[in-house]
Every structure is written in structure tokens, then in C-alpha cells.
Design a protein around this motif. Structure first.
Motif, PDB file in Angstrom:
ATOM      1  N   UNK A   1       0.824  -1.214   0.000  1.00  0.00           N
ATOM      2  CA  UNK A   1       0.000   0.000   0.000  1.00  0.00           C
ATOM      3  C   UNK A   1       0.854   1.259   0.000  1.00  0.00           C
ATOM      4  N   UNK A   2       1.936   1.242   0.745  1.00  0.00           N
ATOM      5  CA  UNK A   2       2.819   2.414   0.783  1.00  0.00           C
ATOM      6  C   UNK A   2       3.472   2.656  -0.575  1.00  0.00           C
ATOM      7  N   UNK A   3       3.733   1.596  -1.306  1.00  0.00           N
ATOM      8  CA  UNK A   3       4.334   1.751  -2.628  1.00  0.00           C
ATOM      9  C   UNK A   3       3.288   2.181  -3.659  1.00  0.00           C
ATOM     10  N   UNK A   4       2.134   1.522  -3.649  1.00  0.00           N
ATOM     11  CA  UNK A   4       1.103   1.778  -4.665  1.00  0.00           C
ATOM     12  C   UNK A   4       0.231   2.995  -4.359  1.00  0.00           C
ATOM     13  N   UNK A   5      -0.075   3.202  -3.068  1.00  0.00           N
ATOM     14  CA  UNK A   5      -0.957   4.276  -2.618  1.00  0.00           C
ATOM     15  C   UNK A   5      -2.321   4.224  -3.305  1.00  0.00           C
ATOM     16  N   UNK A   6      -2.759   2.983  -3.558  1.00  0.00           N
ATOM     17  CA  UNK A   6      -4.037   2.744  -4.219  1.00  0.00           C
ATOM     18  C   UNK A   6      -4.483   1.337  -3.834  1.00  0.00           C
ATOM     19  N   UNK A   7      -5.701   1.206  -3.311  1.00  0.00           N
ATOM     20  CA  UNK A   7      -6.187  -0.095  -2.842  1.00  0.00           C
ATOM     21  C   UNK A   7      -6.304  -1.116  -3.970  1.00  0.00           C
ATOM     22  N   UNK A   8      -6.830  -0.693  -5.109  1.00  0.00           N
ATOM     23  CA  UNK A   8      -7.028  -1.618  -6.224  1.00  0.00           C
ATOM     24  C   UNK A   8      -5.697  -2.121  -6.771  1.00  0.00           C
ATOM     25  N   UNK A   9      -4.757  -1.219  -7.007  1.00  0.00           N
ATOM     26  CA  UNK A   9      -3.451  -1.638  -7.536  1.00  0.00           C
ATOM     27  C   UNK A   9      -2.705  -2.516  -6.532  1.00  0.00           C
ATOM     28  N   UNK A  10      -2.804  -2.179  -5.252  1.00  0.00           N
ATOM     29  CA  UNK A  10      -2.167  -3.011  -4.225  1.00  0.00           C
ATOM     30  C   UNK A  10      -2.776  -4.411  -4.259  1.00  0.00           C
TER      31      UNK A  10
ATOM     32  N   UNK B  30      -8.525  -9.104  -3.667  1.00  0.00           N
ATOM     33  CA  UNK B  30      -9.554  -8.171  -4.083  1.00  0.00           C
ATOM     34  C   UNK B  30      -9.441  -6.868  -3.311  1.00  0.00           C
ATOM     35  N   UNK B  31      -9.994  -5.807  -3.886  1.00  0.00           N
ATOM     36  CA  UNK B  31      -9.963  -4.500  -3.227  1.00  0.00           C
ATOM     37  C   UNK B  31     -10.629  -4.545  -1.856  1.00  0.00           C
ATOM     38  N   UNK B  32     -11.749  -5.271  -1.684  1.00  0.00           N
ATOM     39  CA  UNK B  32     -12.349  -5.328  -0.348  1.00  0.00           C
ATOM     40  C   UNK B  32     -11.421  -5.970   0.694  1.00  0.00           C
ATOM     41  N   UNK B  33     -10.657  -6.969   0.305  1.00  0.00           N
ATOM     42  CA  UNK B  33      -9.718  -7.607   1.240  1.00  0.00           C
ATOM     43  C   UNK B  33      -8.612  -6.646   1.638  1.00  0.00           C
ATOM     44  N   UNK B  34      -8.128  -5.860   0.687  1.00  0.00           N
ATOM     45  CA  UNK B  34      -7.085  -4.877   0.982  1.00  0.00           C
ATOM     46  C   UNK B  34      -7.649  -3.782   1.885  1.00  0.00           C
ATOM     47  N   UNK B  35      -8.872  -3.370   1.611  1.00  0.00           N
ATOM     48  CA  UNK B  35      -9.516  -2.353   2.441  1.00  0.00           C
ATOM     49  C   UNK B  35      -9.698  -2.859   3.876  1.00  0.00           C
TER      50      UNK B  35
ATOM     51  N   UNK C   8      -4.638   8.376   4.010  1.00  0.00           N
ATOM     52  CA  UNK C   8      -5.844   9.197   3.961  1.00  0.00           C
ATOM     53  C   UNK C   8      -6.119   9.554   2.511  1.00  0.00           C
ATOM     54  N   UNK C   9      -7.370   9.375   2.111  1.00  0.00           N
ATOM     55  CA  UNK C   9      -7.748   9.656   0.725  1.00  0.00           C
ATOM     56  C   UNK C   9      -7.624  11.144   0.426  1.00  0.00           C
ATOM     57  N   UNK C  10      -6.951  11.423  -0.705  1.00  0.00           N
ATOM     58  CA  UNK C  10      -6.820  12.790  -1.214  1.00  0.00           C
ATOM     59  C   UNK C  10      -7.095  12.690  -2.711  1.00  0.00           C
ATOM     60  N   UNK C  11      -8.366  12.858  -3.084  1.00  0.00           N
ATOM     61  CA  UNK C  11      -8.753  12.638  -4.475  1.00  0.00           C
ATOM     62  C   UNK C  11      -8.710  11.145  -4.772  1.00  0.00           C
ATOM     63  N   UNK C  12      -7.929  10.761  -5.766  1.00  0.00           N
ATOM     64  CA  UNK C  12      -7.822   9.348  -6.148  1.00  0.00           C
ATOM     65  C   UNK C  12      -6.608   8.673  -5.529  1.00  0.00           C
ATOM     66  N   UNK C  13      -5.857   9.423  -4.752  1.00  0.00           N
ATOM     67  CA  UNK C  13      -4.610   8.916  -4.181  1.00  0.00           C
ATOM     68  C   UNK C  13      -4.746   8.809  -2.666  1.00  0.00           C
ATOM     69  N   UNK C  14      -4.072   7.829  -2.098  1.00  0.00           N
ATOM     70  CA  UNK C  14      -3.999   7.711  -0.649  1.00  0.00           C
ATOM     71  C   UNK C  14      -2.705   8.366  -0.187  1.00  0.00           C
ATOM     72  N   UNK C  15      -2.827   9.365   0.659  1.00  0.00           N
ATOM     73  CA  UNK C  15      -1.664  10.082   1.175  1.00  0.00           C
ATOM     74  C   UNK C  15      -1.269   9.494   2.525  1.00  0.00           C
ATOM     75  N   UNK C  16       0.012   9.180   2.723  1.00  0.00           N
ATOM     76  CA  UNK C  16       0.442   8.618   4.005  1.00  0.00           C
ATOM     77  C   UNK C  16       0.526   9.685   5.095  1.00  0.00           C
TER      78      UNK C  16
END
Length: 123
Positions: free
Chosen positions: A20-29, A36-41, A57-65
Motif C-alpha cells: 500500500x505504501x508503494x502503490x498508494x491505491x487499494x485496487x493496484x495493491x 480483491x480490493x475489499x480484502x485490501x480495504x 488518507x484519501x486525497x482525491x484518487x490517491x492515498x496520502x500517508x
């Protein structure tokens, strides 16, 4: 937390956190981890509870650490590398006797151009 408390920590969560820290996106992670995205969430929710921090923390389409999320990899990276190395050395790999399943993901172009010679080399 002492070492005995580590029994309650799912080490898979740390791998998910690293991705998650590398991708900063649940789906890509999830795609990288074959989850699946629900499992990552759900894993992110557990990580937030474990570290008592929102972490991403969500900032638009990106997750900000958060600041805590940025500090955690510096603490975990050496331990993860050590564990990974110890586990990978636990069993020698002999390709002539291995029954492991390997999956190779390629784009259509790469499959057409690269896979036939690669398969010939592997065989």
C-alpha cells in the motif's frame, strides 16, 4: 508490545502495508498481492487499528500517508528483509525436482514475441 504480543500480529498485514505504501491505491495493491480490493480495504482497517493511526488518507484518487505511515517502513524494512532472507534460505530450490507452480504474466505483445523463446529455454 513485547515479543509474546507478536502472536496477535498477522504478518501478512505488514506485507500489505508495504505494498500500500508503494502503490498508494487499494485496487493496484490488491492486484499486486492477488487480493480483491475489499480484502485490501479490510486489511487497511486492521492496520489502522494495529498502529492506532489512519496511515493512509484519501486525497482525491490517491492515498496520502500520514507522518506515522512514513516512519513505519523505516522501522520495518530491516526486519522484513531479515525474515524474508531467513525464510528463503530455509529450503533449497532444485528446478529438476521442483513441483512448484510458477505463473508468468505478460502482455499480448510480450507473450507473442518473448514467450516462445522463453518457454524453449525453460524446457
Amino acid at each position: 508490545m513485547n515479543r509474546n504480543d507478536l502472536r496477535r500480529v498477522d504478518m501478512n498485514l505488514l506485507v500489505i502495508f508495504e505494498t500500500l505504501m508503494f502503490e498508494r491505491n487499494l485496487t493496484r495493491a490488491g492486484e499486486k498481492l492477488f487480493l480483491g480490493q475489499p480484502a485490501v480495504s479490510a486489511s487497511l482497517a486492521k492496520l489502522r487499528d494495529l498502529f492506532d493511526d489512519p496511515l493512509l488518507v484519501r486525497n482525491g484518487r490517491v492515498l496520502e500517508p500520514t507522518q506515522r505511515a512514513l516512519a513505519i517502513p523505516k522501522e520495518l524494512q530491516p526486519a522484513m528483509d531479515t525474515i524474508s532472507g531467513a525464510v528463503s534460505r530455509a529450503k533449497d530450490f532444485d528446478p529438476s525436482t521442483s513441483r512448484d507452480v510458477f505463473r508468468i504474466g505478460l502482455s499480448d505483445d510480450a507473450e507473442f514475441g518473448l514467450f516462445p523463446p522463453l518457454l524453449k529455454q525453460i524446457r
